[in-house]
Design a protein around this motif. Structure first.
Motif, PDB file in Angstrom:
ATOM      1  N   SER A   1       0.779  -1.367   0.175  1.00  0.00           N
ATOM      2  CA  SER A   1       0.199   0.060  -0.053  1.00  0.00           C
ATOM      3  C   SER A   1       0.860   1.107  -0.144  1.00  0.00           C
ATOM      4  CB  SER A   1      -0.775  -0.052   1.263  1.00  0.00           C
ATOM      5  OG  SER A   1      -1.707   1.109   1.235  1.00  0.00           O
ATOM      6  N   ILE A   2       0.720   2.149  -0.897  1.00  0.00           N
ATOM      7  CA  ILE A   2       1.208   3.381  -0.785  1.00  0.00           C
ATOM      8  C   ILE A   2       0.456   4.535  -0.379  1.00  0.00           C
ATOM      9  CG2 ILE A   2       2.490   5.187  -2.319  1.00  0.00           C
ATOM     10  CD1 ILE A   2       3.611   2.526  -2.557  1.00  0.00           C
ATOM     11  N   TYR A   3      -0.830   4.484  -0.675  1.00  0.00           N
ATOM     12  CA  TYR A   3      -1.608   5.387   0.388  1.00  0.00           C
ATOM     13  C   TYR A   3      -3.040   4.861   0.090  1.00  0.00           C
ATOM     14  CZ  TYR A   3      -2.115   8.078  -4.245  1.00  0.00           C
ATOM     15  OH  TYR A   3      -2.239   8.479  -5.606  1.00  0.00           O
ATOM     16  N   LEU A   4      -3.882   5.428   0.812  1.00  0.00           N
ATOM     17  CA  LEU A   4      -5.240   4.899   0.907  1.00  0.00           C
ATOM     18  C   LEU A   4      -5.984   6.419   1.291  1.00  0.00           C
ATOM     19  CD1 LEU A   4      -7.774   3.088   0.736  1.00  0.00           C
ATOM     20  CD2 LEU A   4      -7.445   2.660   3.334  1.00  0.00           C
ATOM     21  N   VAL A   5      -6.797   6.674   0.582  1.00  0.00           N
ATOM     22  CA  VAL A   5      -7.767   8.024   1.094  1.00  0.00           C
ATOM     23  C   VAL A   5      -9.349   7.453   0.801  1.00  0.00           C
ATOM     24  CG1 VAL A   5      -8.283  10.574   0.213  1.00  0.00           C
ATOM     25  CG2 VAL A   5      -6.126   9.523  -0.324  1.00  0.00           C
ATOM     26  N   GLU A   6      -9.685   7.752   2.042  1.00  0.00           N
ATOM     27  CA  GLU A   6     -11.261   7.582   2.085  1.00  0.00           C
ATOM     28  C   GLU A   6     -11.920   9.042   2.634  1.00  0.00           C
ATOM     29  OE1 GLU A   6     -11.576   3.237   3.862  1.00  0.00           O
ATOM     30  OE2 GLU A   6     -10.533   4.465   5.135  1.00  0.00           O
ATOM     31  N   LEU A   7     -12.976   9.359   1.741  1.00  0.00           N
ATOM     32  CA  LEU A   7     -13.438  10.784   1.861  1.00  0.00           C
ATOM     33  C   LEU A   7     -15.216  10.617   1.687  1.00  0.00           C
ATOM     34  CD1 LEU A   7     -13.590  14.023   2.013  1.00  0.00           C
ATOM     35  CD2 LEU A   7     -13.270  13.975  -0.571  1.00  0.00           C
ATOM     36  N   GLN A   8     -15.687  11.198   2.640  1.00  0.00           N
ATOM     37  CA  GLN A   8     -17.191  11.469   2.451  1.00  0.00           C
ATOM     38  C   GLN A   8     -17.437  13.101   2.282  1.00  0.00           C
ATOM     39  OE1 GLN A   8     -19.064   9.682   5.960  1.00  0.00           O
ATOM     40  NE2 GLN A   8     -18.933   7.594   5.157  1.00  0.00           N
TER      41      GLN A   8
END
Length: 173
Positions: free
Chosen positions: A83-90
């Motif tokens: 995993s390089i990055y994980l973005v979670e947005l609401q």
């Protein structure tokens, strides 16, 4: 001259139908998360990253004519299995919709409102990735009208299958 009524019937019909109203009350970030678990080692990765975007939306009725639309965007960037990055947005919005029939209300909440929210979410994701030390990334536009049309088609197919399942077998009278 074209908008003159010669018999007055057009004006009476317009007076009976309420005018549809759409108002944006607020656009806001409801929830956000950025993870870069393998930094600083991931800054040196030379392989082509694999990006996976997951998109979801939810509508909550807040009051009679007030709706919260929540657009959830999840962007997962990996190189091989790391995993390089994980973005979670609401990304959410509070909207007032008055005077819409059921079909148009569904279309506004399922297509028009997410279309309004997406640029805000796209910018937030880009800012988070860049603040995390990674090269700028800009999500490509999403055709919410097509996604909504696909959803309508799936609903119609599911309803047709449900109607067929409720039919008694032929010849069993």
């Amino acid at each position: 001259m074209a908008d003159e009524n010669t018999n007055g019937a057009g004006g009476a019909a317009n007076a009976e139908q309420p005018q549809a109203q759409f108002n944006v009350q607020k656009i806001y970030v409801k929830d956000v998360s950025f993870e870069a678990p393998n930094t600083p080692a991931s800054f040196n990765e030379q392989a082509q990253p694999q990006l996976a975007l997951n998109l979801n939306q939810k509508v909550n009725k807040v009051a009679d004519d007030q709706f919260e639309v929540v657009l959830t965007l999840t962007l997962d960037c990996k190189v091989e299995d790391k995993s390089i990055y994980l973005v979670e947005l609401q990304q959410a919005g509070l909207f007032v919709l008055k005077g819409f029939d059921a079909r148009n209300l569904d279309m506004m909440l399922g297509s028009y409102c997410p279309n309004m929210l997406f640029p805000y979410g796209r910018q937030m994701i880009s800012d988070l990735i860049q603040a995390g030390g990674f090269p700028p990334f800009l999500l490509q536009p999403i055709n919410f009208d097509q996604l909504y049309a696909d959803q309508l088609r799936r609903r119609a197919e599911a309803q047709a299958q449900g109607d067929q399942a409720q039919q008694p077998p032929a010849g069993n009278a």
